[in-house]
Design an enzyme around this catalytic site. Structure first.
Site, PDB file in Angstrom:
ATOM      1  N   VAL A  47       0.839  -1.202   0.000  1.00 53.12           N
ATOM      2  CA  VAL A  47       0.000   0.000   0.000  1.00 53.12           C
ATOM      3  C   VAL A  47       0.875   1.253   0.000  1.00 53.12           C
ATOM      4  CG1 VAL A  47      -1.767   1.299   1.274  1.00 53.12           C
ATOM      5  CG2 VAL A  47      -1.908  -1.195   1.147  1.00 53.12           C
ATOM      6  N   CYS A  48       1.989   1.204   0.715  1.00 50.70           N
ATOM      7  CA  CYS A  48       2.860   2.377   0.875  1.00 50.70           C
ATOM      8  C   CYS A  48       3.270   3.020  -0.456  1.00 50.70           C
ATOM      9  CB  CYS A  48       4.090   2.027   1.704  1.00 50.70           C
ATOM     10  SG  CYS A  48       3.700   1.441   3.367  1.00 50.70           S
ATOM     11  N   PRO A  49       3.746   2.259  -1.443  1.00 51.46           N
ATOM     12  CA  PRO A  49       4.159   2.927  -2.679  1.00 51.46           C
ATOM     13  C   PRO A  49       3.001   3.586  -3.419  1.00 51.46           C
ATOM     14  CG  PRO A  49       4.342   0.543  -2.916  1.00 51.46           C
ATOM     15  CD  PRO A  49       4.052   0.825  -1.474  1.00 51.46           C
TER      16      PRO A  49
END
Length: 188
Positions: A47-49
């Site tokens: 999810v972070c990128p």
């Protein structure tokens, strides 16, 4: 959890990766401008990128609003560089990627996951006085939206420039605001 809204950020020093260089930053670099602290659990995840890329797409617009972005994880600045060099999505980031391996900044903002050494998925909007004006924390699987972040930035800046006015729900730039008074009680 206690809220940090309307509190001043605490002192910090860290090394960040920005535009191909390692740079030293501190709380002094935040004072005098609007800032977003965008915490995320870890580099090379899922999810972070998507979130970091979404903010990267808004970075030029944020800069025009006088806002600096500091993405923060407990990874090192070396890991940030490696991720930046190996991912097309992360490669478009021009803002600060802060390495907080000591956890100082993450703990200052109260978003360290106890016993894990990872930051929560959290966003803080800081005004030029170093005071937190907005915060958002989401669960691991819930990504944030840079468009909503932009709306919050514009609302916070509007309220700062227009004392006595407030921005109602779903307010967007150019919409009507409210002037809280005795005359409005019970009429909204």
């Amino acid at each position: 959890m206690t809220t940090l809204v309307n509190t001043e950020i605490k002192p910090f020093n860290a090394t960040a990766f920005k535009q191909g260089e390692f740079v030293e930053i501190s709380d002094a670099d935040v004072k005098g401008k609007w800032a977003i602290f965008f915490f995320y659990p870890a580099d090379f995840t899922f999810v972070c990128p998507t979130e970091l890329g979404d903010v990267a797409d808004k970075y030029e617009e944020l800069q025009k609003l006088g806002v600096e972005v500091f993405s923060v994880s407990t990874d090192t600045h070396f890991t940030h560089k490696a991720w930046h060099d190996s991912s097309e999505t992360i490669g478009k980031i021009q803002y600060y990627m802060v390495g907080d391996q000591t956890g100082t900044i993450t703990n200052n903002f109260g978003v360290m996951r106890e016993g894990q050494g990872l930051a929560d998925r959290a966003t803080f909007l800081v005004d030029p006085d170093g005071v937190i004006q907005a915060m958002e924390i989401t669960a691991e699987g819930i990504g944030r939206d840079a468009d909503d972040l932009m709306r919050k930035v514009k609302a916070a800046q509007y309220v700062r420039k227009h004392p006595g006015e407030v921005c109602p729900a779903k307010w967007k730039e150019g919409d009507e605001t409210l002037s809280p008074s005795l005359d409005l009680v019970g009429k909204i």
